[in-house]
Design an enzyme around this catalytic site. Structure first.
Site, PDB file in Angstrom:
ATOM      1  N   HIS A  99     133.488 -32.852  95.083  1.00 46.48           N
ATOM      2  CA  HIS A  99     133.857 -32.034  96.289  1.00 46.48           C
ATOM      3  C   HIS A  99     135.170 -32.890  96.945  1.00 46.48           C
ATOM      4  CE1 HIS A  99     134.684 -29.271  99.878  1.00 46.48           C
ATOM      5  NE2 HIS A  99     133.731 -29.434 100.188  1.00 46.48           N
TER       6      HIS A  99
ATOM      7  N   ASN B 293     139.998 -31.229 103.293  1.00 42.27           N
ATOM      8  CA  ASN B 293     138.306 -30.501 102.503  1.00 42.27           C
ATOM      9  C   ASN B 293     139.560 -29.081 102.155  1.00 42.27           C
ATOM     10  OD1 ASN B 293     136.573 -28.854 101.517  1.00 42.27           O
ATOM     11  ND2 ASN B 293     135.298 -29.957 103.767  1.00 42.27           N
TER      12      ASN B 293
ATOM     13  N   CYS C  31     132.307 -24.775  98.860  1.00 40.62           N
ATOM     14  CA  CYS C  31     132.410 -25.234  98.803  1.00 40.62           C
ATOM     15  C   CYS C  31     132.032 -25.508  97.512  1.00 40.62           C
ATOM     16  CB  CYS C  31     132.312 -26.428  99.270  1.00 40.62           C
ATOM     17  SG  CYS C  31     132.957 -26.585 101.127  1.00 40.62           S
TER      18      CYS C  31
END
EC number: 2.3.1.180
Length: 323
Positions: free
Chosen positions: A254, A284, A114
């Site tokens: 993030h 996400n 990520c």
């Protein structure tokens, strides 16, 4: 004469198929109330049928060409950051290159989970500053849905699919420099987050066939890491750059979980208004989330912004930028 890096265009894309919490509740033991309370996520988008990671990345690449007015043949390098590639080889970036006709470019993938977009920006910056490359695309694209175990609510409810990216161009004007400072780190931890593990064979038999495992994360460990170690990196970078947190126009984190973003905001003593977020709508989206969140506010950027992302590795990176 020194060469600097200017971010001249941003783009983002999500697939059409929307999956809300109620739909997930029909296939696993969860519900809308639990998901929203723990993650802030309401919906996410899934790529379906023939739409794969390279498809999402190509959509972003086309946006970058349109916004910049560049021909595809002017692109020197394409970096795609992803942990959900179309295949182990060829690189997803090579597929994007072919799709847009960037015949003069070279292309490769980068895997930093990520944290991919921050690692990709920092890497692309070095290519541009070398003076050899004028136009570089950094695209983060993920089809997380294809790597999920939909019986595991601790992971599957979090993730969605999407892509975001930036066009970096060379400039000799230091006032146009977009990449001000960076800090990239890893901890060499293979257990807290992992996905796509391929086991070696145990004997030579005709039935051998490669298999991968689904995405896994130790949620509590991730939350602890993201809300303690990551903010410390952010503060360190800002101190080294002589920038106060209050000087930042935006902090683009993030998009893992709205609760993590809220905790980071509290840790840095900054209002949530400085933290653009899309996790409620898109979930996400791994490395793509921070690129997509930056793309959504880039046109209105007038001051410095801090981009921070973290993921498997454990990899975490912060990049201080300006428009």
């Amino acid at each position: 004469m020194p060469t600097y890096t200017k971010i001249t265009a941003m783009g983002q894309y999500v697939p059409d198929r929307i999956v809300d919490n109620d739909e997930l509740a029909t296939i696993m033991d969860t519900n809308d109330e639990w998901i929203q309370a723990h993650t802030g996520i309401k919906t996410r988008h899934f790529a379906m049928d023939a739409e794969n990671t390279s498809s999402l990345a190509t959509q972003v690449a086309q946006q970058l060409l349109t916004k910049s007015g560049l021909a595809a043949t002017a692109i020197d390098l394409i970096i795609v950051t992803t942990i959900t590639p179309d295949a182990l080889t060829p690189a997803t970036a090579c597929l994007v290159q072919a799709n847009i006709g960037a015949t003069n470019a070279f292309a490769f993938d980068m895997s930093a989970a990520c944290a991919g977009f921050t690692f990709g920006l920092a890497t692309a910056d070095k290519f541009v500053r070398s003076g050899q490359y004028q136009n570089v695309m950094v695209i983060s694209a993920e089809v997380n849905s294809k790597m999920m175990d939909f019986k595991d609510r601790t992971a599957a409810v979090f993730f969605g699919d999407g892509a975001g990216g930036a066009l970096l161009q060379a400039t000799t004007n230091p006032a146009e420099n977009s990449i001000l400072a960076e800090k990239l780190q890893t901890q060499g931890d293979a257990e807290v987050i992992h996905s796509g593990r391929v086991q070696p064979i145990t004997r030579v038999v005709a039935s051998n066939y490669p298999q991968t495992d689904a995405f896994y994360q130790a949620g509590r460990d991730v939350f602890q890491f993201a809300t303690t170690v990551v903010p410390e990196q952010m503060r360190t970078l800002l101190q080294q750059a002589n920038v106060a947190p209050t000087d930042l126009q935006y902090v683009i984190c993030h998009q893992a979980n709205l609760r993590i973003i809220e905790q980071i905001a509290t840790n840095l003593a900054l209002p949530m208004a400085k933290f653009p977020h899309n996790v409620e709508k898109f979930g996400n989206t791994s490395s793509a989330g921070v690129a997509m969140a930056l793309a959504s506010v880039y046109d209105e950027l007038t001051g410095p912004a801090l981009i921070t992302a973290f993921g498997g590795g454990l990899a975490y990176g912060s990049v201080l930028i300006q428009k």
